[in-house]
Write a protein that holds these residues in place. Structure first.
Motif, short mmCIF file in Angstrom:
data_model
loop_
_atom_site.label_atom_id
_atom_site.label_comp_id
_atom_site.label_asym_id
_atom_site.label_seq_id
_atom_site.Cartn_x
_atom_site.Cartn_y
_atom_site.Cartn_z
N LEU A 1 2.12 1.73 -3.41
CA LEU A 1 0.97 2.58 -4.18
C LEU A 1 0.94 3.75 -4.03
CD1 LEU A 1 -1.35 -0.75 -4.24
CD2 LEU A 1 0.24 0.02 -6.39
N ASP A 2 0.94 4.04 -2.81
CA ASP A 2 0.92 5.71 -2.41
C ASP A 2 1.83 6.56 -2.95
OD1 ASP A 2 -1.53 5.17 -0.92
OD2 ASP A 2 -0.36 5.00 1.12
N VAL B 1 -5.94 0.75 -9.43
CA VAL B 1 -5.33 -0.56 -8.91
C VAL B 1 -6.14 -1.18 -7.64
CG1 VAL B 1 -3.42 -2.02 -7.93
CG2 VAL B 1 -3.21 -0.47 -9.78
N ILE B 2 -6.49 -0.08 -6.83
CA ILE B 2 -7.10 -0.30 -5.45
C ILE B 2 -8.40 0.56 -5.33
CG2 ILE B 2 -6.76 0.25 -2.73
CD1 ILE B 2 -4.69 -1.71 -3.99
N GLY C 1 0.75 -1.24 0.04
CA GLY C 1 0.01 -0.13 -0.05
C GLY C 1 0.79 1.30 0.23
N LYS D 1 -2.84 4.67 -8.50
CA LYS D 1 -3.39 3.95 -7.23
C LYS D 1 -4.98 3.45 -7.45
CE LYS D 1 -3.65 3.48 -2.40
NZ LYS D 1 -3.78 3.97 -1.25
N ASP E 1 1.34 6.75 -6.58
CA ASP E 1 0.28 7.78 -6.78
C ASP E 1 0.61 9.05 -6.77
OD1 ASP E 1 -2.44 7.54 -7.49
OD2 ASP E 1 -2.81 8.95 -5.70
N VAL F 1 -2.86 -5.25 0.86
CA VAL F 1 -1.75 -3.77 0.76
C VAL F 1 -1.07 -3.76 1.91
CG1 VAL F 1 -3.31 -3.06 -0.85
CG2 VAL F 1 -3.88 -2.46 1.47
N ASP G 1 -9.77 0.32 -0.19
CA ASP G 1 -8.36 -0.16 0.11
C ASP G 1 -8.17 -1.74 -0.25
OD1 ASP G 1 -6.48 1.88 0.27
OD2 ASP G 1 -6.51 1.96 2.54
#
Length: 87
Positions: A31-32, A45-46, A28, A42, A35, A68, A50
């Motif tokens: 991914l943050d 994908v999420i 996670g 993100k 982003d 995540v 979440d």
């Protein structure tokens, strides 16, 4: 640094690049970080809760994950795949 493979259907967010790097201790967090560099990636994908979207697959190395909060170690690779459809 984490190496991230971005599938072709998401390269519009990365300027056509399929390999990028990110930082983070969990999937996670990686991914943050992605982003921040590539706004909107993100969310593809999420979802809002979440959770990995049903049509997306995430792999850390060869192991699939839908968690995540899964820890990432420096040097690991995150692979993002999207389902293909047609007929």
């Amino acid at each position: 640094m984490i190496s991230v493979f971005v599938p072709s259907q998401l390269t519009s967010y990365t300027g056509g690049v399929t390999r990028v790097t990110a930082v983070g201790e969990t999937v996670g967090a990686v991914l943050d970080d992605l982003d921040r560099a590539y706004p909107g990636l993100k969310f593809r994908v999420i979802d809002e809760q979440d959770r990995v979207r049903k049509h997306m697959r995430l792999f850390v190395g060869q192991d699939e994950t839908r968690d995540v909060s899964r820890l990432m170690r420096p040097g690991e690779e995150l692979l993002i795949f999207g389902a293909l459809s047609g007929g």
